[in-house]
Design a protein around this motif. Structure first.
Motif, PDB file in Angstrom:
ATOM      1  N   GLU A   1      -1.635   5.131  10.249  1.00 11.58           N
ATOM      2  CA  GLU A   1      -0.978   6.206   9.513  1.00 11.58           C
ATOM      3  C   GLU A   1      -1.561   7.551   9.920  1.00 11.58           C
ATOM      4  OE1 GLU A   1       1.672   5.338   7.487  1.00 11.58           O
ATOM      5  OE2 GLU A   1       1.126   3.576   8.651  1.00 11.58           O
ATOM      6  N   ALA A   2      -2.900   7.591  10.082  1.00 13.10           N
ATOM      7  CA  ALA A   2      -3.547   8.856  10.429  1.00 13.10           C
ATOM      8  C   ALA A   2      -3.055   9.361  11.779  1.00 13.10           C
ATOM      9  CB  ALA A   2      -5.061   8.663  10.443  1.00 13.10           C
ATOM     10  N   MET A   3      -2.734   8.433  12.675  1.00 12.84           N
ATOM     11  CA  MET A   3      -2.301   8.854  14.009  1.00 12.84           C
ATOM     12  C   MET A   3      -0.796   9.062  14.100  1.00 12.84           C
ATOM     13  SD  MET A   3      -4.792   6.689  16.553  1.00 12.84           S
ATOM     14  CE  MET A   3      -4.576   5.105  15.762  1.00 12.84           C
TER      15      MET A   3
ATOM     16  N   VAL B   1       4.627  11.622   4.975  1.00 20.42           N
ATOM     17  CA  VAL B   1       4.619  12.679   6.008  1.00 20.42           C
ATOM     18  C   VAL B   1       6.041  13.205   6.211  1.00 20.42           C
ATOM     19  CG1 VAL B   1       4.297  13.152   8.476  1.00 20.42           C
ATOM     20  CG2 VAL B   1       2.564  11.836   7.220  1.00 20.42           C
ATOM     21  N   LEU B   2       6.965  12.267   6.319  1.00 13.72           N
ATOM     22  CA  LEU B   2       8.376  12.634   6.524  1.00 13.72           C
ATOM     23  C   LEU B   2       8.903  13.452   5.333  1.00 13.72           C
ATOM     24  CD1 LEU B   2      10.948   9.971   7.659  1.00 13.72           C
ATOM     25  CD2 LEU B   2      11.411  11.286   5.598  1.00 13.72           C
ATOM     26  N   TYR B   3       8.569  12.975   4.151  1.00 14.10           N
ATOM     27  CA  TYR B   3       8.962  13.676   2.917  1.00 14.10           C
ATOM     28  C   TYR B   3       8.392  15.092   2.918  1.00 14.10           C
ATOM     29  CZ  TYR B   3       9.107  14.918  -2.056  1.00 14.10           C
ATOM     30  OH  TYR B   3       9.316  15.578  -3.241  1.00 14.10           O
ATOM     31  N   TYR B   4       7.083  15.169   3.200  1.00 15.01           N
ATOM     32  CA  TYR B   4       6.383  16.454   3.080  1.00 15.01           C
ATOM     33  C   TYR B   4       6.908  17.467   4.088  1.00 15.01           C
ATOM     34  CZ  TYR B   4       2.671  19.595   1.700  1.00 15.01           C
ATOM     35  OH  TYR B   4       1.991  20.676   1.199  1.00 15.01           O
TER      36      TYR B   4
ATOM     37  N   ALA C   1       0.841  -1.197   0.000  1.00 11.72           N
ATOM     38  CA  ALA C   1       0.000   0.000   0.000  1.00 11.72           C
ATOM     39  C   ALA C   1       0.878   1.250   0.000  1.00 11.72           C
ATOM     40  CB  ALA C   1      -0.918  -0.006   1.227  1.00 11.72           C
ATOM     41  N   TYR C   2       0.229   2.361  -0.165  1.00 10.39           N
ATOM     42  CA  TYR C   2       0.847   3.696  -0.097  1.00 10.39           C
ATOM     43  C   TYR C   2       1.466   3.905   1.292  1.00 10.39           C
ATOM     44  CZ  TYR C   2       0.040   8.827   0.669  1.00 10.39           C
ATOM     45  OH  TYR C   2       0.117  10.161   0.987  1.00 10.39           O
ATOM     46  N   ASP C   3       2.703   4.358   1.334  1.00  8.78           N
ATOM     47  CA  ASP C   3       3.366   4.594   2.627  1.00  8.78           C
ATOM     48  C   ASP C   3       3.126   6.033   3.048  1.00  8.78           C
ATOM     49  OD1 ASP C   3       4.910   4.704   4.880  1.00  8.78           O
ATOM     50  OD2 ASP C   3       6.647   3.697   3.988  1.00  8.78           O
ATOM     51  N   ARG C   4       2.010   6.227   3.747  1.00 10.35           N
ATOM     52  CA  ARG C   4       1.662   7.587   4.158  1.00 10.35           C
ATOM     53  C   ARG C   4       2.658   8.113   5.205  1.00 10.35           C
ATOM     54  NH1 ARG C   4      -1.369  10.422   7.705  1.00 10.35           N
ATOM     55  NH2 ARG C   4      -2.399  12.274   6.884  1.00 10.35           N
ATOM     56  N   ARG C   5       3.179   7.201   6.029  1.00  6.58           N
ATOM     57  CA  ARG C   5       4.131   7.623   7.064  1.00  6.58           C
ATOM     58  C   ARG C   5       5.394   8.217   6.434  1.00  6.58           C
ATOM     59  NH1 ARG C   5       5.768   3.055  11.263  1.00  6.58           N
ATOM     60  NH2 ARG C   5       3.527   3.149  11.632  1.00  6.58           N
TER      61      ARG C   5
ATOM     62  N   TYR D   1      18.403   2.093  -0.230  1.00  4.12           N
ATOM     63  CA  TYR D   1      17.155   2.825   0.014  1.00  4.12           C
ATOM     64  C   TYR D   1      16.201   1.974   0.840  1.00  4.12           C
ATOM     65  CZ  TYR D   1      12.607   5.005  -0.823  1.00  4.12           C
ATOM     66  OH  TYR D   1      11.367   5.561  -0.654  1.00  4.12           O
ATOM     67  N   LEU D   2      16.063   0.705   0.424  1.00  2.00           N
ATOM     68  CA  LEU D   2      15.127  -0.173   1.143  1.00  2.00           C
ATOM     69  C   LEU D   2      15.561  -0.343   2.595  1.00  2.00           C
ATOM     70  CD1 LEU D   2      14.270  -2.904  -1.533  1.00  2.00           C
ATOM     71  CD2 LEU D   2      12.954  -0.872  -0.876  1.00  2.00           C
ATOM     72  N   ALA D   3      16.853  -0.399   2.826  1.00  2.00           N
ATOM     73  CA  ALA D   3      17.340  -0.482   4.203  1.00  2.00           C
ATOM     74  C   ALA D   3      17.001   0.803   4.972  1.00  2.00           C
ATOM     75  CB  ALA D   3      18.853  -0.734   4.204  1.00  2.00           C
ATOM     76  N   GLN D   4      17.154   1.946   4.282  1.00  5.28           N
ATOM     77  CA  GLN D   4      16.866   3.247   4.919  1.00  5.28           C
ATOM     78  C   GLN D   4      15.406   3.365   5.366  1.00  5.28           C
ATOM     79  OE1 GLN D   4      18.428   5.703   5.978  1.00  5.28           O
ATOM     80  NE2 GLN D   4      20.360   5.985   4.896  1.00  5.28           N
ATOM     81  N   ILE D   5      14.504   2.810   4.556  1.00  6.23           N
ATOM     82  CA  ILE D   5      13.088   2.971   4.902  1.00  6.23           C
ATOM     83  C   ILE D   5      12.592   1.911   5.884  1.00  6.23           C
ATOM     84  CG2 ILE D   5      12.511   4.128   2.719  1.00  6.23           C
ATOM     85  CD1 ILE D   5      11.120   1.354   1.969  1.00  6.23           C
ATOM     86  N   GLY D   6      13.477   1.016   6.306  1.00  6.93           N
ATOM     87  CA  GLY D   6      13.073   0.058   7.335  1.00  6.93           C
ATOM     88  C   GLY D   6      13.031  -1.385   6.866  1.00  6.93           C
ATOM     89  N   GLY D   7      13.492  -1.639   5.639  1.00  7.56           N
ATOM     90  CA  GLY D   7      13.672  -3.013   5.157  1.00  7.56           C
ATOM     91  C   GLY D   7      12.420  -3.865   5.250  1.00  7.56           C
TER      92      GLY D   7
END
Lengths: 279, 329
Positions: B326-328, B265-268, B258-262, B296-302
Motif C-alpha cells: 500500500e505504501a508503494m 488514496v484514490l478517494y483522497y 484490513a483497511y483499504d489504503r489503496r 459497489y463491491l464489483a467496482q472496487i475489484g470484487g
C-alpha cells in the motif's frame, strides 16, 4: 555499524525523555513520533509505564510494526487489556493519567494549542479538531507538546506564518493561561498543564509563570534560528544546552518498531535530510 | 427530548424506546430509508476502522439532507457525508486522515463555506453527554474544558459551584441522537450485535440513541454469537439489522478485512482536487454510479480486493507486506 541517526530518531529520543517510569501515558491518533517515543520508553527506562494506545485504547500493546493509521488491529496486538473510551477519559478525570502528548497548528507562549480553526469566529481554515485533547489538556497530570513545524519560512511577500504564535485564534487545548490572562491553576483542573515543548529546532520547558522557556537546541540549530521562527519571544534558560543524540540501541529499536518509516510522514522534507552522529 | 445541539428549546428527557421484534433483518436500502432529513446522527466506528460506509453510501443515494453528526474521531465517513451534501452541522471531535493524508478535504470545504455549521466538541465532553442520555439525566458535570474556547462555541454549557466541595464544574447537557449507525462484525436476527476489537464509542452511541440501525458482516444464530464472544449491544437497543459483507469498506473490519489504503488514496486524490472532481471521479462512480452494494463491491475489484484485504491473516510478515504494498502503491 550504525554511526548516525535521522532527525526523526533524534526527536523521538527527545520525546522519550519526557516519560517517567511507573506512570500511565496515553497518545492520541495521527502521531507516530509519540507512539514510537512511548514504545521506546517502555522498552528502555520506563518498563513499568502503563502504555495506553490512542484510538484502540489497548493497554501495553506490542504492535508487530507501526501502521499508517492508529485505529488498526496492528496497533493493539499483544495488549493485555482494552479500555473503553469512557474508561480512558475517566482515568484522566480521576487523576490517574500521568502524561499526554498534544500538538496544534498554533501553539502560544503559555502552551495553549489550536487544532480547531484558523480564524474564529470567522473561520478561514477548518482544522480537523482536537479529539479528546481539550479534556486531557486539563485532566492529565503533565503534558508534552510537540510540533515538527516550528520553522516558518518567509512566503513570497516576506511574511512568516508561525506555528509558535503570539495568540491562538481558538484555544482547543488549555495551556498555563487563558485568553484573558487568568492562570490555569486558578481553574482547579486535575492537571498541571504543559511541561515540555519539543520542536524540530529546540526544546522548551515552562517556567514558574507558565511561560515557554528555551532549554536546549539541536547540534545543527542555533538560538537565532529558534527565535526568528517564532511569533513570540521565549524566555531563555540560564544555559541553553545541546539535545543529546540517542544511544545506538535506541536508534536500532526505533528502526525495528517502525520498518515502514511511518513516522517520517510527520517530518518535513528538509528535516528528513538532517543527520546526527551517534556513539 | 434534549436538543441542545441546535441551541433550541430544551425539554425534559422522555422515556427511551426499546425494540422487541424477534426478527429485525432488513435490506440495506430499507435501513437507509429510516434516516430522516434533519436527524441528529451518531456514526459508529472510528478513523479507519469499522465505519458503516455501505450504509452511508445508501443514505447518500437517497439524497438525505440536513443531518447533524456527533462523534469522537472520524475520517472518511464524515468526509464522504460532507462531500455528498448530507450534513448541515458537525459536532465531531476530530475529522481527518491522521498524518497519513492530513486534513479532510470535503469536510473542510463544507465547514469553511458555511454550508455546514461548526459545532466541534471533544471526546470526553461527548462521552459525558451520551452518558447523561443513557442515564435519563438532563446533564452531567465535567471539570475540564473550562479555560478553553469551547464554552464560547457552546453557550448551552453552564457553570455551577459544586454544593459538596465548592469547586467550579461545567455542566454539559444530554445528547440523545435520533439514530446511531453502526457496523459490527456479527449480529443475530433479533438484533444482538457483537463488536470485536475496539468498540470506540459505539456502545455509548447505541444506548444513548433513540434508534440503532446496524449493518453486520454476518448474521449468525444467537448461540453462535455467544460462541464468537458474546453480545456487545443487546438486541432491545437495536431497531433493524442488515447483513452487508464488506460493509465497512474502505475502512477495516477485522478479522474479515484490513483497511483499504489503496482505495483511500484514490478517494483522497479525488476529494483534494475539489468538489467537482470529487463528484465526477468518486461520487458518480462509487456512490451514485453503484446502485447497490453488490455493484459497489464489483467496482472496487470484487473477490480480488476482498482476498487482498484479508491477507493480513497470514501472519505478521504478510500483514506488513500488505501495508508495504500500500505504501508503494
Amino acid at each position: 555499524m550504525t554511526t548516525s541517526c535521522t532527525f526523526g530518531e533524534m526527536m523521538i529520543a527527545a520525546l522519550t525523555r519526557t516519560i517517567a517510569d511507573g506512570t500511565l501515558v496515553f497518545h492520541g491518533f495521527g502521531s507516530p513520533l509519540i507512539q514510537l517515543a512511548m514504545h521506546v520508553a517502555k522498552r528502555t527506562h520506563a518498563p513499568r509505564m502503563i502504555l495506553v494506545a490512542g484510538a484502540t485504547y489497548g493497554v501495553d500493546p506490542e504492535p508487530p510494526f507501526l501502521a499508517p493509521t492508529s485505529n488498526d488491529w496492528v496497533m493493539d496486538r499483544g495488549a493485555s487489556s482494552s479500555l473503553g473510551i469512557e474508561e480512558l477519559f475517566d482515568l484522566a478525570a480521576a487523576g490517574r493519567m500521568g502524561r499526554m502528548f498534544l500538538s496544534g497548528l498554533q501553539i502560544d507562549r503559555w502552551g495553549n494549542c489550536n487544532v480547531t480553526a484558523l480564524g474564529y469566529p470567522n473561520i478561514k481554515l477548518k482544522l480537523p479538531g482536537g479529539g479528546g485533547g481539550c479534556n486531557l489538556s486539563c485532566d492529565a497530570a503533565h503534558i508534552t507538546l510537540w510540533t515538527t513545524a516550528h520553522r516558518s519560512p518567509k512566503d513570497a511577500k516576506g511574511q512568516r506564518r508561525f506555528r509558535l504564535v503570539e495568540d491562538c485564534d481558538f484555544i482547543t487545548n488549555l495551556g498555563h493561561r487563558t485568553r484573558d490572562g487568568q492562570p490555569a491553576k486558578e481553574l482547579g483542573h486535575r492537571g498541571g498543564g504543559p511541561q515540555w515543548l519539543v520542536t524540530e529546532l529546540g526544546l522548551f520547558d515552562f517556567d514558574a509563570d507558565g511561560h515557554a522557556r528555551l532549554t536546549a537546541v539541536y547540534r545543527d540549530t542555533s538560538l537565532d534560528e529558534v527565535l526568528e521562527n517564532m511569533g513570540f519571544t521565549p524566555r531563555l534558560a540560564a544555559k541553553v544546552e545541546t539535545i543529546p543524540a540517542p544511544e545506538r540501541s535506541v536508534v536500532e529499536l526505533i528502526r525495528r518498531l517502525d520498518p515502514l518509516k511511518v513516522h517520517e510522514k510527520e517530518i518535513r522534507a528538509e528535516d528528513l535530510r538532517r543527520e546526527f552522529a551517534i556513539t | 427530548m434534549i436538543f441542545s445541539l441546535m441551541g433550541g428549546e430544551m425539554s425534559k428527557t422522555e422515556p427511551r424506546p426499546i425494540y422487541v421484534d424477534s426478527d429485525k433483518r432488513t435490506g440495506l436500502d430499507d435501513l437507509a430509508a429510516q434516516v430522516k432529513d434533519g436527524s441528529v446522527v451518531a456514526v459508529g466506528g472510528g478513523l479507519s476502522s469499522r465505519e458503516p460506509m455501505a450504509l452511508l453510501r445508501a443514505i447518500l443515494r437517497r439524497g438525505v439532507k440536513g443531518l447533524t453528526v456527533v462523534g469522537s474521531a472520524h475520517g472518511i465517513d464524515i468526509d464522504l457525508l460532507s462531500g455528498g451534501g448530507a450534513i448541515s452541522r458537525s459536532s465531531e471531535s476530530y475529522v481527518g486522515f491522521e498524518q497519513d493524508f492530513g486534513m479532510a478535504p470535503n469536510y473542510r470545504r463544507a465547514l469553511e463555506s458555511g454550508a455546514v455549521s461548526v459545532d466541534d466538541s471533544c471526546c470526553y465532553t461527548l462521552v459525558q453527554q451520551l452518558r447523561a442520555a443513557i442515564q435519563g439525566l438532563p446533564f452531567l458535570p465535567i471539570r475540564s474544558v473550562r479555560g478553553t474556547s469551547f464554552p464560547s462555541l457552546h453557550p448551552e454549557y453552564k457553570r455551577m459551584i459544586c454544593p459538596f466541595t465548592g469547586e467550579e464544574l461545567l455542566l454539559v447537557p444530554a445528547i440523545e441522537p435520533e439514530v446511531a449507525l453502526i457496523h459490527a462484525q456479527y449480529g443475530d436476527a433479533q438484533g444482538n450485535l457483537l463488536i470485536q476489537g475496539p468498540p470506540v464509542a459505539d456502545i455509548l452511541f447505541a444506548k444513548a440513541s433513540r434508534e440503532v440501525l446496524a449493518t453486520v458482516e454476518e448474521i449468525v444464530s444467537t448461540a453462535r454469537l455467544k460462541e464468537l464472544g458474546g453480545v456487545s449491544i443487546p438486541y432491545f437497543y437495536v431497531t433493524a439489522v442488515s447483513e452487508v459483507p464488506m460493509g465497512a469498506h474502505p475502512t477495516a473490519c477485522y478479522p474479515f478485512y484490513a483497511y483499504d489504503r489503496r482505495h483511500t488514496v484514490l478517494y483522497y486524490e479525488a476529494a483534494r482536487k475539489g468538489a467537482d472532481a470529487f463528484l465526477a471521479e468518486y461520487l458518480s462512480v462509487f456512490v451514485h454510479g453503484a446502485p447497490d452494494h453488490a455493484d459497489y463491491l464489483a467496482q472496487i475489484g470484487g473477490e480480488k480486493a476482498r482476498a487482498r484485504l484479508s491477507s493480513w491473516r497470514d501472519g505478521a510478515e504478510a500483514w506488513k507486506r500488505l501495508y508495504m504494498d500500500e505504501a508503494m502503491a
